[in-house]
Design an enzyme around this catalytic site. Structure first.
Site, PDB file in Angstrom:
ATOM      1  N   LYS A   3       0.829  -1.204   0.000  1.00 19.57           N
ATOM      2  CA  LYS A   3       0.000   0.000   0.000  1.00 19.57           C
ATOM      3  C   LYS A   3       0.865   1.257   0.000  1.00 19.57           C
ATOM      4  CE  LYS A   3      -3.876  -2.193   2.443  1.00 19.57           C
ATOM      5  NZ  LYS A   3      -4.640  -2.247   3.716  1.00 19.57           N
TER       6      LYS A   3
ATOM      7  N   SER B 195      -0.592   0.818   5.917  1.00 18.06           N
ATOM      8  CA  SER B 195      -0.836  -0.022   7.090  1.00 18.06           C
ATOM      9  C   SER B 195      -1.849  -1.101   6.759  1.00 18.06           C
ATOM     10  CB  SER B 195      -1.329   0.824   8.263  1.00 18.06           C
ATOM     11  OG  SER B 195      -1.432   0.049   9.448  1.00 18.06           O
ATOM     12  N   ASP B 196      -1.745  -2.210   7.479  1.00 19.02           N
ATOM     13  CA  ASP B 196      -2.710  -3.290   7.290  1.00 19.02           C
ATOM     14  C   ASP B 196      -2.848  -4.069   8.590  1.00 19.02           C
ATOM     15  OD1 ASP B 196      -4.313  -4.709   5.052  1.00 19.02           O
ATOM     16  OD2 ASP B 196      -3.384  -6.344   6.174  1.00 19.02           O
ATOM     17  N   GLN B 197      -4.047  -4.560   8.828  1.00 19.02           N
ATOM     18  CA  GLN B 197      -4.303  -5.343  10.038  1.00 19.02           C
ATOM     19  C   GLN B 197      -5.001  -6.651   9.664  1.00 19.02           C
ATOM     20  OE1 GLN B 197      -7.480  -4.403  13.117  1.00 19.02           O
ATOM     21  NE2 GLN B 197      -5.633  -3.858  14.265  1.00 19.02           N
TER      22      GLN B 197
END
Length: 206
Positions: free
Chosen positions: A66, A82-84
């Site tokens: 991203k 960011s990623d979760q």
């Protein structure tokens, strides 16, 4: 000249622009805490897990992808991605998207400890800077009844949240414990790690 007047300091070089590579309102609200001007851009990245990809690897890969995607649009800027991913015994659980899938997720997670893998990446294409950090949050879910799950989902409708729960809202009532070292990580952007990366990329925060 007044001898007591302070000596003018050299002009401070301008900071690079900051871009948040995410359309998540949760991440936008968290980044606003740093009191830095920033733009928001959609990274338009396919979030489908690779075959056999572990949740921790998925979160880190997507965060960097991203940031890199948006950095190509803004090569002079410092870009945050960011990623979760909710990690249930090694299985990635994403955003449910609707009520039925959210019910299924919470039924599977009740009484379990889920690790929320939250990755943040900072990239500046112009300077060649690219680093990623990972925050892991262990969340213990209560042994929820079907009625409690239904009431919660109808009340808060957290269908855009990994793991079908908002810990910053009524979702805290679903949990019996949270273990982490970066307090905002569970909401979606680990600010302690983000600050470290932004400073490493050359931004002044204070």
């Amino acid at each position: 000249m007044n001898p007591s007047a302070p000596t003018p300091s050299p002009s401070t070089p301008a900071q690079r622009p900051l871009v948040l590579g995410s359309t998540s309102r949760y991440r936008r609200e968290l980044l606003q805490r740093l009191n830095l001007p920033f733009e928001v851009a959609s990274p338009d990245v396919d979030e489908t897990p690779l075959p056999g990809e572990a949740p921790i690897d998925l979160a880190q890969r997507l965060a960097l992808a991203k940031a890199q995607a948006v950095a190509r649009q803004f090569p002079q800027a410092v870009v945050i991605g960011s990623d979760q991913v909710a990690d249930l015994a090694g299985e990635p659980l994403g955003k449910p998207g609707n009520h039925e899938r959210a019910v299924t997720q919470l039924r599977r997670m009740r009484g379990q400890t889920v690790v929320f893998q939250t990755a943040v990446a900072v990239v500046c294409q112009d300077s060649g800077f690219a680093q990623t950090e990972l925050a892991q949050v262990k969340v213990k879910f209560r042994d929820l009844s079907d009625a409690e799950i239904e009431h919660y989902l109808r009340t808060e409708q957290p269908y855009d949240c990994a793991g079908s729960a908002k810990s910053e809202g009524l979702g805290i009532a679903l949990l019996s414990a949270i273990e982490n070292d970066d307090p905002t990580a569970l909401v979606g952007l680990p600010l302690i790690r983000t600050c470290s990366l932004l400073q490493a990329a050359g931004l002044r925060l204070l």
